[in-house]
Design a protein around this motif. Structure first.
Motif, PDB file in Angstrom:
ATOM      1  N   PRO A  89       0.826  -1.210   0.000  1.00  0.00           N
ATOM      2  CA  PRO A  89       0.000   0.000   0.000  1.00  0.00           C
ATOM      3  C   PRO A  89       0.864   1.265   0.000  1.00  0.00           C
ATOM      4  O   PRO A  89       1.971   1.274   0.545  1.00  0.00           O
ATOM      5  CB  PRO A  89      -0.790  -0.116   1.308  1.00  0.00           C
ATOM      6  CG  PRO A  89      -0.779  -1.572   1.641  1.00  0.00           C
ATOM      7  CD  PRO A  89       0.542  -2.078   1.162  1.00  0.00           C
ATOM      8  N   THR A  90       0.346   2.317  -0.608  1.00  0.00           N
ATOM      9  CA  THR A  90       1.041   3.604  -0.611  1.00  0.00           C
ATOM     10  C   THR A  90       1.302   4.057   0.823  1.00  0.00           C
ATOM     11  O   THR A  90       0.418   4.002   1.680  1.00  0.00           O
ATOM     12  CB  THR A  90       0.195   4.663  -1.332  1.00  0.00           C
ATOM     13  OG1 THR A  90      -0.031   4.227  -2.664  1.00  0.00           O
ATOM     14  CG2 THR A  90       0.909   6.010  -1.352  1.00  0.00           C
ATOM     15  N   GLY A  91       2.546   4.468   1.084  1.00  0.00           N
ATOM     16  CA  GLY A  91       2.907   4.943   2.411  1.00  0.00           C
ATOM     17  C   GLY A  91       3.615   3.910   3.261  1.00  0.00           C
ATOM     18  O   GLY A  91       4.103   4.237   4.348  1.00  0.00           O
ATOM     19  N   LEU A  92       3.697   2.653   2.768  1.00  0.00           N
ATOM     20  CA  LEU A  92       4.365   1.601   3.523  1.00  0.00           C
ATOM     21  C   LEU A  92       5.585   1.095   2.770  1.00  0.00           C
ATOM     22  O   LEU A  92       5.664   1.184   1.548  1.00  0.00           O
ATOM     23  CB  LEU A  92       3.408   0.448   3.814  1.00  0.00           C
ATOM     24  CG  LEU A  92       2.192   0.787   4.673  1.00  0.00           C
ATOM     25  CD1 LEU A  92       1.334  -0.449   4.889  1.00  0.00           C
ATOM     26  CD2 LEU A  92       2.611   1.385   6.015  1.00  0.00           C
ATOM     27  N   SER A  93       6.537   0.544   3.516  1.00  0.00           N
ATOM     28  CA  SER A  93       7.802   0.125   2.938  1.00  0.00           C
ATOM     29  C   SER A  93       8.231  -1.212   3.527  1.00  0.00           C
ATOM     30  O   SER A  93       8.081  -1.453   4.726  1.00  0.00           O
ATOM     31  CB  SER A  93       8.873   1.182   3.230  1.00  0.00           C
ATOM     32  OG  SER A  93      10.150   0.730   2.859  1.00  0.00           O
ATOM     33  N   LEU A  94       8.779  -2.079   2.665  1.00  0.00           N
ATOM     34  CA  LEU A  94       9.389  -3.320   3.122  1.00  0.00           C
ATOM     35  C   LEU A  94      10.819  -2.969   3.522  1.00  0.00           C
ATOM     36  O   LEU A  94      11.724  -2.924   2.709  1.00  0.00           O
ATOM     37  CB  LEU A  94       9.367  -4.363   2.006  1.00  0.00           C
ATOM     38  CG  LEU A  94       9.786  -5.784   2.353  1.00  0.00           C
ATOM     39  CD1 LEU A  94       9.003  -6.314   3.539  1.00  0.00           C
ATOM     40  CD2 LEU A  94       9.607  -6.687   1.145  1.00  0.00           C
ATOM     41  N   THR A  95      11.007  -2.693   4.799  1.00  0.00           N
ATOM     42  CA  THR A  95      12.235  -2.077   5.296  1.00  0.00           C
ATOM     43  C   THR A  95      13.364  -3.059   5.541  1.00  0.00           C
ATOM     44  O   THR A  95      14.519  -2.795   5.210  1.00  0.00           O
ATOM     45  CB  THR A  95      11.923  -1.321   6.604  1.00  0.00           C
ATOM     46  OG1 THR A  95      10.982  -0.290   6.327  1.00  0.00           O
ATOM     47  CG2 THR A  95      13.177  -0.717   7.208  1.00  0.00           C
ATOM     48  N   THR A  96      13.028  -4.203   6.134  1.00  0.00           N
ATOM     49  CA  THR A  96      14.054  -5.130   6.601  1.00  0.00           C
ATOM     50  C   THR A  96      13.724  -6.559   6.216  1.00  0.00           C
ATOM     51  O   THR A  96      12.587  -7.015   6.395  1.00  0.00           O
ATOM     52  CB  THR A  96      14.175  -5.046   8.143  1.00  0.00           C
ATOM     53  OG1 THR A  96      14.449  -3.699   8.521  1.00  0.00           O
ATOM     54  CG2 THR A  96      15.270  -5.956   8.663  1.00  0.00           C
ATOM     55  N   ILE A  97      14.723  -7.277   5.687  1.00  0.00           N
ATOM     56  CA  ILE A  97      14.616  -8.704   5.427  1.00  0.00           C
ATOM     57  C   ILE A  97      15.665  -9.388   6.295  1.00  0.00           C
ATOM     58  O   ILE A  97      16.852  -9.095   6.200  1.00  0.00           O
ATOM     59  CB  ILE A  97      14.889  -9.045   3.944  1.00  0.00           C
ATOM     60  CG1 ILE A  97      13.996  -8.225   3.006  1.00  0.00           C
ATOM     61  CG2 ILE A  97      14.709 -10.545   3.707  1.00  0.00           C
ATOM     62  CD1 ILE A  97      12.539  -8.510   3.123  1.00  0.00           C
ATOM     63  N   THR A  98      15.237 -10.298   7.161  1.00  0.00           N
ATOM     64  CA  THR A  98      16.181 -10.976   8.048  1.00  0.00           C
ATOM     65  C   THR A  98      16.879 -12.127   7.324  1.00  0.00           C
ATOM     66  O   THR A  98      16.436 -12.568   6.262  1.00  0.00           O
ATOM     67  CB  THR A  98      15.464 -11.542   9.278  1.00  0.00           C
ATOM     68  OG1 THR A  98      14.586 -12.609   8.863  1.00  0.00           O
ATOM     69  CG2 THR A  98      14.657 -10.472   9.987  1.00  0.00           C
TER      70      THR A  98
END
Length: 316
Positions: A89-98
């Motif tokens: 969705p607009t405004g969200l980010s996939l920030t971290t992948i472990t």
């Protein structure tokens, strides 16, 4: 630095393990940080008597968590990466992948040691079209039944519903302490995993730079590059519903990445599979190029025969 962080999570035991893992790492990294978990029920948690493929695969286990983030009720959400839609969705980010744990699929059986050892017509449980297609390619005689529910529920149903075997993700079993129940880790030559299987994803608001910086220590570059290629592959082939595809990418050395994928008919009679190797720097392109190759070599025909709409490349 922020003094308190609220993590959104589903309430299943595996989801809670994942959220607690991230919470504990944050507490150890930042002394005095308060981390709270907010339990949120998703659509996928509510509908347990219908196969996933019939209710749509996108966002079933993520949408409600994302709404909570956009409404600023939680600061971040922890997901199994394999549950994440390729478009956020607009405004969200996939920030971290472990760092990815074992990405494979596990056979769990009370009587039989391997897929090959299962008797003719054995009853096997799985909720995944991907697994069903590949298992039937290897063993067309199997009687495969839909199996929904969390890991504990599926293990219980193994005995209660007289399955000869069920198939679950290796990572989920190991994280919950059920590694001893694994009868066989199914070879990738037989069954390629789902996109991102075995890795955790942390999703945040796009503009929350402080939280993004605080999460940097959890990010694994090799897993991120590999899963970027996998998600690029899926983004090219998926058409809005669960697709019978498997894909696995891995860093071969510091510079190169291999990506292997499969598109299959649900009955396992037609399987298109191929592999590509290239620069890690081109991970996204590698995934898309492999998708184009499989689609051109029969994958598109398979998807059309299943009524699945593969998006036009020009619309991407």
């Amino acid at each position: 630095m922020r003094k308190k962080i609220v993590i959104g999570t589903r309430s299943s035991k595996l989801a809670l393990w994942q959220a607690e893992y991230v919470a504990d790492r944050l507490r150890k990294q930042y002394e005095g940080l308060e981390v709270e978990l907010m339990h949120i029920v998703t659509k996928g948690d509510k509908i347990l008597d219908v196969p996933l493929a019939k209710i749509g695969g996108k966002g079933l286990f993520t949408k409600e968590l994302e709404v909570a983030m956009l409404e600023k009720r939680v600061d971040l959400a922890v997901h199994s990466l394999k549950d994440m839609p390729t478009v956020l969705p607009t405004g969200l980010s996939l920030t971290t992948i472990t760092k990815r744990l074992d990405c494979g699929d596990a056979l769990v059986s009370p009587k039989y040691k391997t897929l090959e050892n299962l008797p003719q017509g054995a009853k096997v449980g799985t909720s995944s079209l991907r697994r069903k297609a590949q298992l039937l390619k290897a063993r067309p005689d199997l009687d495969i039944h839909s199996l929904r529910g969390n890991v504990n529920t599926r293990l219980r149903k193994l005995e209660e519903e007289n399955f000869d075997a069920i198939v679950l993700a290796v990572a989920g079993l190991k994280r919950l302490g059920f590694g001893d129940k694994i009868t066989q880790i199914i070879p990738r030559e037989i069954c390629l995993p789902a996109v991102g299987q075995g890795a955790l994803a942390i999703e945040t608001r796009e503009d929350d730079e402080e939280i993004k910086q605080m999460l940097e220590f959890l990010h694994d570059d090799k897993t991120a590059d590999a899963t970027k290629a996998e998600r690029s592959f899926l983004a090219r082939v998926e058409g809005g519903c669960q697709v019978p595809v498997g894909v696995y990418a891995q860093v071969e050395d510091d510079d190169n990445l291999s990506v292997e994928a499969v598109i299959g008919s649900i009955d396992g009679k037609c399987i298109i599979r191929d592999k590509i190797i290239g620069s890690r720097a081109n991970a996204k392109t590698l995934g898309k190029d492999l998708a184009e190759k499989l689609l051109a070599n029969g994958g598109l025909k398979i998807m059309q025969s299943l009524g699945l709409c593969c998006p036009d490349e020009n619309a991407q």
